[in-house]
Design a protein around this motif. Sequence first.
Motif, PDB file in Angstrom:
ATOM      1  N   GLY A   1       0.786  -1.230   0.000  1.00 57.43           N
ATOM      2  CA  GLY A   1       0.000   0.000   0.000  1.00 57.43           C
ATOM      3  C   GLY A   1       0.818   1.281   0.000  1.00 57.43           C
ATOM      4  N   THR A   2       2.115   1.190  -0.223  1.00 65.42           N
ATOM      5  CA  THR A   2       2.957   2.407  -0.243  1.00 65.42           C
ATOM      6  C   THR A   2       2.666   3.244  -1.489  1.00 65.42           C
ATOM      7  OG1 THR A   2       4.710   1.356   1.011  1.00 65.42           O
ATOM      8  CG2 THR A   2       5.358   3.214  -0.399  1.00 65.42           C
ATOM      9  N   ILE A   3       2.601   4.556  -1.291  1.00 62.53           N
ATOM     10  CA  ILE A   3       2.343   5.459  -2.426  1.00 62.53           C
ATOM     11  C   ILE A   3       3.387   6.565  -2.437  1.00 62.53           C
ATOM     12  CG2 ILE A   3       0.697   7.101  -3.445  1.00 62.53           C
ATOM     13  CD1 ILE A   3      -0.513   4.356  -3.358  1.00 62.53           C
ATOM     14  N   THR A   4       3.995   6.809  -3.586  1.00 61.22           N
ATOM     15  CA  THR A   4       4.762   8.039  -3.741  1.00 61.22           C
ATOM     16  C   THR A   4       3.760   9.103  -4.184  1.00 61.22           C
ATOM     17  OG1 THR A   4       5.261   7.367  -5.994  1.00 61.22           O
ATOM     18  CG2 THR A   4       6.995   7.001  -4.382  1.00 61.22           C
ATOM     19  N   CYS A   5       3.580  10.114  -3.337  1.00 54.29           N
ATOM     20  CA  CYS A   5       2.649  11.205  -3.673  1.00 54.29           C
ATOM     21  C   CYS A   5       3.485  12.182  -4.492  1.00 54.29           C
ATOM     22  CB  CYS A   5       2.115  11.837  -2.402  1.00 54.29           C
ATOM     23  SG  CYS A   5       1.464  10.622  -1.233  1.00 54.29           S
ATOM     24  N   ASN A   6       3.621  11.882  -5.789  1.00 56.94           N
ATOM     25  CA  ASN A   6       4.615  12.590  -6.608  1.00 56.94           C
ATOM     26  C   ASN A   6       4.062  13.837  -7.278  1.00 56.94           C
ATOM     27  OD1 ASN A   6       2.999  10.938  -8.223  1.00 56.94           O
ATOM     28  ND2 ASN A   6       4.545  10.837  -9.827  1.00 56.94           N
ATOM     29  N   PHE A   7       2.762  13.991  -7.292  1.00 54.69           N
ATOM     30  CA  PHE A   7       2.159  15.094  -8.043  1.00 54.69           C
ATOM     31  C   PHE A   7       1.491  16.064  -7.075  1.00 54.69           C
ATOM     32  CE2 PHE A   7      -1.360  16.508 -11.071  1.00 54.69           C
ATOM     33  CZ  PHE A   7      -0.523  17.353 -11.772  1.00 54.69           C
ATOM     34  N   ASP A   8       1.945  17.323  -7.121  1.00 57.91           N
ATOM     35  CA  ASP A   8       1.371  18.313  -6.188  1.00 57.91           C
ATOM     36  C   ASP A   8       0.290  19.146  -6.867  1.00 57.91           C
ATOM     37  OD1 ASP A   8       2.767  19.968  -7.886  1.00 57.91           O
ATOM     38  OD2 ASP A   8       4.350  20.456  -6.445  1.00 57.91           O
ATOM     39  N   GLY A   9      -0.169  18.699  -8.002  1.00 58.52           N
ATOM     40  CA  GLY A   9      -1.191  19.449  -8.733  1.00 58.52           C
ATOM     41  C   GLY A   9      -0.598  20.238  -9.874  1.00 58.52           C
ATOM     42  N   VAL A  10       0.706  20.537  -9.788  1.00 56.74           N
ATOM     43  CA  VAL A  10       1.376  21.291 -10.844  1.00 56.74           C
ATOM     44  C   VAL A  10       2.568  20.496 -11.374  1.00 56.74           C
ATOM     45  CG1 VAL A  10       2.536  23.455 -11.456  1.00 56.74           C
ATOM     46  CG2 VAL A  10       0.717  23.460  -9.718  1.00 56.74           C
ATOM     47  N   ASN A  11       3.426  20.062 -10.443  1.00 54.62           N
ATOM     48  CA  ASN A  11       4.675  19.395 -10.843  1.00 54.62           C
ATOM     49  C   ASN A  11       4.727  17.953 -10.369  1.00 54.62           C
ATOM     50  OD1 ASN A  11       5.935  21.769 -11.977  1.00 54.62           O
ATOM     51  ND2 ASN A  11       6.063  22.509  -9.858  1.00 54.62           N
ATOM     52  N   LYS A  12       5.551  17.176 -11.101  1.00 53.51           N
ATOM     53  CA  LYS A  12       5.891  15.821 -10.653  1.00 53.51           C
ATOM     54  C   LYS A  12       7.176  15.940  -9.849  1.00 53.51           C
ATOM     55  CE  LYS A  12       2.559  13.776 -12.838  1.00 53.51           C
ATOM     56  NZ  LYS A  12       2.621  13.388 -14.248  1.00 53.51           N
ATOM     57  N   ASN A  13       7.160  15.489  -8.610  1.00 58.04           N
ATOM     58  CA  ASN A  13       8.320  15.646  -7.727  1.00 58.04           C
ATOM     59  C   ASN A  13       8.985  14.300  -7.445  1.00 58.04           C
ATOM     60  OD1 ASN A  13       7.969  18.553  -7.176  1.00 58.04           O
ATOM     61  ND2 ASN A  13       6.027  17.853  -6.298  1.00 58.04           N
ATOM     62  N   PRO A  14      10.328  14.332  -7.271  1.00 55.62           N
ATOM     63  CA  PRO A  14      11.052  13.066  -7.108  1.00 55.62           C
ATOM     64  C   PRO A  14      11.099  12.538  -5.672  1.00 55.62           C
ATOM     65  CG  PRO A  14      12.589  14.894  -7.266  1.00 55.62           C
ATOM     66  CD  PRO A  14      11.218  15.491  -7.393  1.00 55.62           C
ATOM     67  N   THR A  15      11.167  11.220  -5.563  1.00 55.97           N
ATOM     68  CA  THR A  15      11.402  10.554  -4.281  1.00 55.97           C
ATOM     69  C   THR A  15      12.669   9.732  -4.439  1.00 55.97           C
ATOM     70  OG1 THR A  15       9.034  10.384  -3.883  1.00 55.97           O
ATOM     71  CG2 THR A  15      10.450   8.895  -2.613  1.00 55.97           C
ATOM     72  N   VAL A  16      13.623   9.944  -3.533  1.00 54.12           N
ATOM     73  CA  VAL A  16      14.869   9.169  -3.601  1.00 54.12           C
ATOM     74  C   VAL A  16      15.007   8.394  -2.301  1.00 54.12           C
ATOM     75  CG1 VAL A  16      17.376   9.271  -3.852  1.00 54.12           C
ATOM     76  CG2 VAL A  16      15.927  10.894  -5.099  1.00 54.12           C
ATOM     77  N   ILE A  17      15.080   7.084  -2.424  1.00 50.61           N
ATOM     78  CA  ILE A  17      15.165   6.222  -1.246  1.00 50.61           C
ATOM     79  C   ILE A  17      16.475   5.443  -1.338  1.00 50.61           C
ATOM     80  CG2 ILE A  17      14.065   4.317   0.010  1.00 50.61           C
ATOM     81  CD1 ILE A  17      11.390   5.227  -1.093  1.00 50.61           C
ATOM     82  N   GLY A  18      17.218   5.391  -0.248  1.00 53.14           N
ATOM     83  CA  GLY A  18      18.519   4.719  -0.249  1.00 53.14           C
ATOM     84  C   GLY A  18      18.389   3.211  -0.198  1.00 53.14           C
ATOM     85  N   ALA A  19      19.549   2.547  -0.008  1.00 47.15           N
ATOM     86  CA  ALA A  19      19.581   1.080   0.039  1.00 47.15           C
ATOM     87  C   ALA A  19      19.110   0.575   1.394  1.00 47.15           C
ATOM     88  CB  ALA A  19      21.007   0.609  -0.221  1.00 47.15           C
ATOM     89  N   ASN A  20      18.612  -0.636   1.414  1.00 45.92           N
ATOM     90  CA  ASN A  20      18.231  -1.358   2.641  1.00 45.92           C
ATOM     91  C   ASN A  20      17.240  -0.588   3.516  1.00 45.92           C
ATOM     92  OD1 ASN A  20      20.071  -3.553   2.107  1.00 45.92           O
ATOM     93  ND2 ASN A  20      21.675  -2.048   2.547  1.00 45.92           N
ATOM     94  N   VAL A  21      16.388   0.189   2.902  1.00 46.88           N
ATOM     95  CA  VAL A  21      15.358   0.923   3.652  1.00 46.88           C
ATOM     96  C   VAL A  21      14.157   0.009   3.835  1.00 46.88           C
ATOM     97  CG1 VAL A  21      13.726   2.869   3.482  1.00 46.88           C
ATOM     98  CG2 VAL A  21      16.154   3.185   2.898  1.00 46.88           C
ATOM     99  N   PHE A  22      13.439   0.192   4.931  1.00 46.33           N
ATOM    100  CA  PHE A  22      12.199  -0.559   5.147  1.00 46.33           C
ATOM    101  C   PHE A  22      11.056   0.442   5.187  1.00 46.33           C
ATOM    102  CE2 PHE A  22       8.811  -2.463   7.534  1.00 46.33           C
ATOM    103  CZ  PHE A  22       8.797  -3.769   7.079  1.00 46.33           C
ATOM    104  N   ILE A  23      10.222   0.422   4.140  1.00 50.08           N
ATOM    105  CA  ILE A  23       9.067   1.325   4.094  1.00 50.08           C
ATOM    106  C   ILE A  23       7.875   0.522   4.606  1.00 50.08           C
ATOM    107  CG2 ILE A  23       7.563   2.715   2.588  1.00 50.08           C
ATOM    108  CD1 ILE A  23      10.338   3.887   2.651  1.00 50.08           C
TER     109      ILE A  23
END
Length: 454
Positions: A383-405
């Motif tokens: 159920g994880t979501i990258t909320c990448n769109f703020d209504g105007v722009n597409k914004n990036p998400t950068v996640i490192g190695a061995n992360v637990f979301i």
Amino acid sequence: MTKTPVISAVILAAGQGTRMRSSLPKVLHRLSGKPLIQYSLDAVQGLSSNPPVVVIGHGADAVRSAVGENARFVVQQPQLGTGHAVMSAEQLLKDEADILIVTTADMPLLRHETLRKLVEAQLGNNGPITLLTGFADDAHGFGRIVRAADGSVQAIVEEAAATPAQLAIRELNLSIYCFDAKWLWGALKRIKLSAKGEYYLTDVVAIAREDGLTVQANVLSDFNEAIGINTRVHLAEAEALLRQRINRQWMEFGVTLIDPAATYIESTVQIGRDTIIGPNTHLRGKTVIGEETTIGPNCILEDAQIGSRCTILAAVIEKAVVEDNVSMGPFAHLRKGAHLMKGVHMGNFGEVKDSTLHPGVKMGHFSYIGNADIGENTNIGAGTITCNFDGVNKNPTVIGANVFIGSDTMLVAPLNIGENARTGAGSVVTHDVPAGEVVVGVPARPHRKVEKSD
Ligand code: UD1
Ligand code: MG
């Protein structure tokens, strides 16, 4: 030393194709991913010394722009028959061609090999014409081949002008020819207007006979090659035959198709050995698949690049890259710019777009990843979501190695999450998370570890 003859090709494509009942010119209707006319261009490719000449008329602009640089064009206006169509290429070709191939744009199953043999026959022919014929029980619409007592071709009689005895002839004219070009230009001028008000190319056979010249014919062994497209019913028949042809080639090459009748592979696709394709799988465009991969049942891949030893079940993949040993699905969707690196697992109901998942990332269930870069071996909870769109722009998400979301995390971009960080289930992450940090809650805050005291 005799000079090598210049071979030129003319593709007739000026007719309207009324029976398609379409605003699209007939030759632009698509068959297994390519417009009909592309099959004729491919069939003559490598035979003619110069780009083929396409005779256009109805829908001329559309055909010209669809074909582009790969051909030369002459416009036939008005369309006064097949003989008149070839005449319209005379100005362009009379000083160029020694040998002229004439074919039509609506016979997509005709093989390159068949045309090559026709050219070879004409190169060894003392007479000015080698034509292609075929035998079929249903002769409707075809010109009949009348043979002389010595077996040579005497005339082609169009159906409308044929006697009952001629109508019974089952050897048919397929409208594919190879001519001595210098002779042809003169002969075309001698064609008389038919009762229908057209100049029939077929009449040059009788003209050659009048001159005491012999006319040769190559007989097609597989009549399916001669299927002409006049209606959408023909289009579907050709699609089925082409599918059989393509599927057989892949099976002979070493690809397993569980149910070839329900496997749809466009002619532009590449597949590696020992790959297994399940039913209801559509492989389209520039899709390339590696070896020992299993795809399907129920997959649609378009311009997809898939590695070896992958398992892909019930997935839709468009303009995306999947490296070796990836498992995907069921019900996974990769969109443009998705890149799953080696060993990624993407489970059910996931969507990835414009994102890279580094080797070993696991994204098991119900997630959307857009405009993101996910580090090696990171786990993306259900159920994880990258909320990448703020209504105007597409914004990036950068996640490192061995992360637990954690499950149901909302990652509000732009966002950076450092390596070895964790997010709690249901957290809404609005600020960057440093490496090794644990964040929880809405909005997510650092989670103080309660040290156990003894
Ligand atoms: C033609 C042959 C017939 C043969 C049949 C095979 C003639 C007179 N008859 O008949 O012997 O059995 O093909 O399918 O040639 N075209 C032009 N300009 C024109 C007319 C036609 O470019 O003025 C093109 C069409 O777009 C088509 C091709 O020539 O690609 C054949 O024309 P079509 O009208 O289909 O000829 P048929 O009557 O089928
Ligand atoms: Mg026709």
